[in-house]
Design an enzyme around this catalytic site. Sequence first.
Site, mmCIF file in Angstrom:
data_model
loop_
_atom_site.group_PDB
_atom_site.id
_atom_site.type_symbol
_atom_site.label_atom_id
_atom_site.label_comp_id
_atom_site.label_asym_id
_atom_site.label_seq_id
_atom_site.Cartn_x
_atom_site.Cartn_y
_atom_site.Cartn_z
ATOM 1 N N THR A 182 -18.598 -33.769 11.499
ATOM 2 C CA THR A 182 -19.813 -33.815 10.693
ATOM 3 C C THR A 182 -20.603 -35.067 11.055
ATOM 4 O OG1 THR A 182 -18.814 -32.614 8.891
ATOM 5 C CG2 THR A 182 -20.448 -34.239 8.266
ATOM 6 N N GLY A 212 -18.980 -27.127 1.714
ATOM 7 C CA GLY A 212 -18.274 -28.399 1.549
ATOM 8 C C GLY A 212 -19.058 -29.394 0.717
ATOM 9 N N ASP A 213 -18.687 -30.643 0.837
ATOM 10 C CA ASP A 213 -19.330 -31.714 0.066
ATOM 11 C C ASP A 213 -20.669 -32.151 0.645
ATOM 12 O OD1 ASP A 213 -17.848 -32.653 2.339
ATOM 13 O OD2 ASP A 213 -18.181 -34.704 1.624
ATOM 14 N N THR A 233 -17.806 -38.153 5.217
ATOM 15 C CA THR A 233 -17.183 -37.153 6.085
ATOM 16 C C THR A 233 -15.708 -37.082 5.757
ATOM 17 O OG1 THR A 233 -16.592 -36.545 8.337
ATOM 18 C CG2 THR A 233 -16.965 -38.900 7.927
ATOM 19 N N GLY A 236 -13.853 -32.032 2.437
ATOM 20 C CA GLY A 236 -14.935 -31.842 1.479
ATOM 21 C C GLY A 236 -14.503 -31.515 0.069
HETATM 22 N N1 ASP Z 1 -16.949 -32.891 4.809
HETATM 23 C C1 ASP Z 1 -17.129 -31.765 5.674
HETATM 24 C C2 ASP Z 1 -16.809 -30.498 4.915
HETATM 25 O O1 ASP Z 1 -15.846 -30.485 4.159
HETATM 26 C C3 ASP Z 1 -16.262 -31.804 6.895
HETATM 27 C C4 ASP Z 1 -16.329 -33.072 7.716
HETATM 28 O O2 ASP Z 1 -16.752 -34.093 7.220
HETATM 29 O O3 ASP Z 1 -15.951 -33.028 8.908
HETATM 30 O O4 ASP Z 1 -17.475 -29.510 5.123
#
Ligand code: ASP
Length: 315
Positions: A182, A212-213, A233, A236
Site C-alpha cells: 500500500t 481495508g482501513d 499500512t 487493515g
Molecule cells: N492496510 C491495507 C489493507 O488492509 C494493506 C496494506 O497496508 O498493505 O487493505
Amino acid sequence: MSVFTIAIHGGAGTILKKDMSAEREQEYLESMGDALDAGYAVLEKGGTATNAVKAACIVLEDNILFNAGRGSVFSKSGEHEMDAAIMDGGLMNAGSVAGVRNVRNPIALATEVMLNSNHVFLSGKGATDFALMQGIKLEPDEYFFSQFRYDQWKEIRDSDIYALEQTDPHMENLIKDKKFGTVGAVACDENGNVAAATSTGGMTNKKYGRIGDSPIIGAGNYANNKTCAVSCTGHGELFMLAVAAYDVSCLMEYKGYSIQQAIDHVVNEKLVQMKGQGGMIGVDAMGNPAMVFNTPGMYRGYKTSEGRNEISIYQ
Ligand code: ASP
C-alpha cells in the site's frame, strides 16, 4: 512561514534484505525518491499539503512495484478493486473511494470526491460513474496486470487464504506474501496545513467486497491542522479496530504527546497488543516527521525544507 515536509510509505511487512536483490532494492529506493521529489516540488512552489500528498501518491500509484493503482493485487474473482482516501487538515474535509475498478489513480478520484461531491465516501460502480463525470482517467484491466502478483494470486486463489502485504503468524488464514505494499503520503506546507493520502489494492484473494482501513477516515488515514497528518499500512482489520490514525491525533490533542510519541504508542503498544502488524508515517503542523513500524521493514522516506531527509526500507 513554517518548515515544510513531505513523507511517504510504500507498505510495511516482512521485508528482509536477504530476500531482496541489489537491483530491486535500488528500484525501490529510486521510486520512493521520485515520489518524494514530486511532493516536495509542490511544497517548494508554495503549493498546499493536499496537492503535495496527491502528487506523491500518484507517482507511487503509477509504479508497478507498489500495491496501489497500476500494481494492485488480484481479488478472489481475479479483479483489481482499489481503495483510497485523502484528507485536508485545514479544511477538515476528506474524500474516499472503495472497491473501485479501472481507475488509473484512485487518489485523484478521492480528491474529486473531497472537493466536488457533497459526500465523503463513494464506493463501487457509483464511484466509477462519478469518476467518468469528473473526467478521471480509466484504464483497461490489462493496465493493472503484473506477472508477479498474478503468480501470488494463482498460488492461493482456490483456497480461503487471503494475503496481506505482510505476514501475520497469529492469523491462520494469512500466508506469507511477497510484501509489496500500500502507498501513502503525509505533508505539512509552508502555512502549517497538513494533509494525508493513502491508496491500496488491498489484499490478494480478498472476497465479499472486503474493504481495508486505507479509505476509512480515522482508521488508515487522517489529518487535522490542530495535530498531525497520518497514513497507515498494515493489517487493515486491526487498524480499523484500533481507529489507529485518529488515535495518534487524539494522543496529541488530549494528552500532549509529540507526533513521535503518539505514533510510537499506537504502533508499538496498542497495535502490538492487538497483534496488528504494520506501520505509519506522520507529520505534525510544525513539519516534524515520524515513521514507525512493528514489522521487519517498511518502504519509507521523508524530506524537509530544513534539509533533513531519509529514504529506507529495513529496521
Ligand atoms: N492496510 C491495507 C489493507 O488492509 C494493506 C496494506 O497496508 O498493505 O487493505
